[in-house]
Motif scaffolding. Structure first.
Motif: not given
Length: 426
Positions: A170-173, A39-42, A45-52
């Protein structure tokens, strides 16, 4: 390919099958819990909101639950092995495809829709089907062990995945989950027969030959929906559905998805928070296996009442705990002991009410209620975090619903033994 008839261990080969399925359930649990460490790495990395991001997790959890009953019917129609192999392949491919994503809808499509369909067939309903096919006795204990695989998934995967996320994003995960899922395909292909009779055995605990099981006639979609229609005419179904909705709302939906982020808000590093979930996994492995043993011996309604009450009080306590090491350890122990300890008594009540043949399919619909609750909590937690700036009220509300589930469990009427062979109104 036809599985060879020569198998070691006799009836004890059932435990080999349970071992392979345990690992399948473990990996599926790891896949579903991976979003909590991504959640936090995404977000970074992308600036996406946590609710998204929470919406993608919620879609995955919802479809994971909805796929369960259809997967149970498909296992009866085309075979358990074929269904399981297809599900594992979908899980591996869908997570790998997310490496190419650049937009939020692609996260929803891969980690939400596709992985939800795949992991929905490698879930609690799979464990229920295996237990009913391979065991005449000790079902509660075996279902407890199978259910504990989700806890073991937390124990094994989350600390490792958290370290991967902390060091590489997030990618190694994603790569780790995809490879681990693909590695299960040859194990299932080689070691999991369709049923005991496929290799000349009977169920563990059976004292003699049993009637040959036949495929359920008709379209599997029709069978699934017809079973739901008939089960929905009973009170016991709705009590179990409602309590399992709350079970999902108070476990993987809220805690499984948001606890690491909640701890991050309180200044606790991601690896430490994942370690907290791992501690829960250890105690849930103990608690759920013990719950299976208790379910073989005691009233499952009373067990559910105790489990939900302890869970509710734990969640209400957490926001006031101060998040010290001692306080979090106390929470991890008490909450962990009954993370999914509710599964064995709920399956027993389903089998008693709807019979050995229909019980797992009806249980699949009850599990769908669990995942609807989990999906609701996954989105609700992210929404409350954006709206209020913290998770406190979300966890308190979840705790109160669990206390309500404890009371609701006691309303489930006991089922007479002569009604265990078929689907009948309560």
């Amino acid at each position: 390919m036809t599985i060879a008839k020569n198998r070691p261990f006799g009836q004890r080969y059932a435990f080999v099958v349970v071992g392979v399925i345990f690992f399948c359930l473990l990996i599926a649990a790891g896949l579903r819990s991976s979003m909590s460490v991504m959640m936090v790495p995404l977000e970074d990395a992308f600036g996406w909101r946590r609710d998204v991001i929470s919406l993608a997790a919620a879609v995955g959890i919802f479809i994971y639950g909805l796929a369960g009953p259809f997967a149970a019917a498909l296992m009866e129609r085309i075979g358990l092995r074929r269904t399981l192999l297809a599900a594992l392949l979908i899980m591996s491919v869908s997570t790998a495809l997310s490496l190419l994503m650049t937009e939020p809808w692609q996260l929803i499509a891969t980690w939400g829709v596709m992985s939800g369909v795949g992991s929905g067939a490698v879930a609690t309903v799979l464990g229920a089907t295996i237990v009913n096919r391979w065991f005449k006795t000790n079902r509660g204990l075996m279902m407890g062990l199978m259910s504990a695989s989700a806890a073991t998934g937390l124990l094994v995967f989350l600390p490792l995945l958290a370290m991967l996320a902390e060091s590489g994003g997030w990618k190694p995960v994603v790569i780790a989950v995809s490879v681990a899922t693909a590695a299960l395909l040859p194990l299932v292909w080689l070691l999991v027969p369709e049923r005991p009779s496929s290799i000349g055995l009977t169920r563990y605990g059976a004292e003699g030959p049993e009637p040959e099981a036949t495929a359920v006639p008709g379209n599997f979609l029709t069978v699934t929906l017809t079973t739901l229609r008939d089960a929905a005419k009973t009170r016991v179904f709705w009590y179990l559905f409602a309590t399992f909705f709350i079970c999902g709302f108070t476990t993987n939906g809220l805690v499984g998805t948001h606890l690491i982020a909640f701890c991050g808000d309180m200044g606790i590093a991601e690896v430490q928070a994942a370690g907290l979930l791992a501690v829960m996994g250890v105690f849930d492995l103990i608690g759920t296996t013990l719950s299976g043993w208790l379910t073989d011996r005691f009233d499952p309604r009373k067990l559910l009442g105790v489990y939900y009450a302890v869970r509710g009080l734990s969640l209400i306590y957490l926001p006031y705990s101060g998040f010290s090491i001692t306080a979090l350890t106390i929470f991890a122990v008490f909450y962990g002991l009954d993370w999914i300890a509710t599964v064995p008594p709920t399956l027993r009540l389903s089998n008693e009410a709807f019979g050995d043949r229909s019980g797992p399919l009806v249980f699949g619909w009850i599990v769908a209620g669990h995942q609807v609750g989990a999906a609701t909590a996954a989105f609700f937690g992210g929404f409350m975090r954006e709206y209020q700036g913290n998770y406190e009220l979300a966890f308190q509300i979840a705790g109160m619903t669990a206390v309500a589930a404890a009371a609701l469990s006691m309303l489930i009427a006991p089922t007479a033994p002569d009604r265990r062979q078929g689907l009948q109104p309560a």
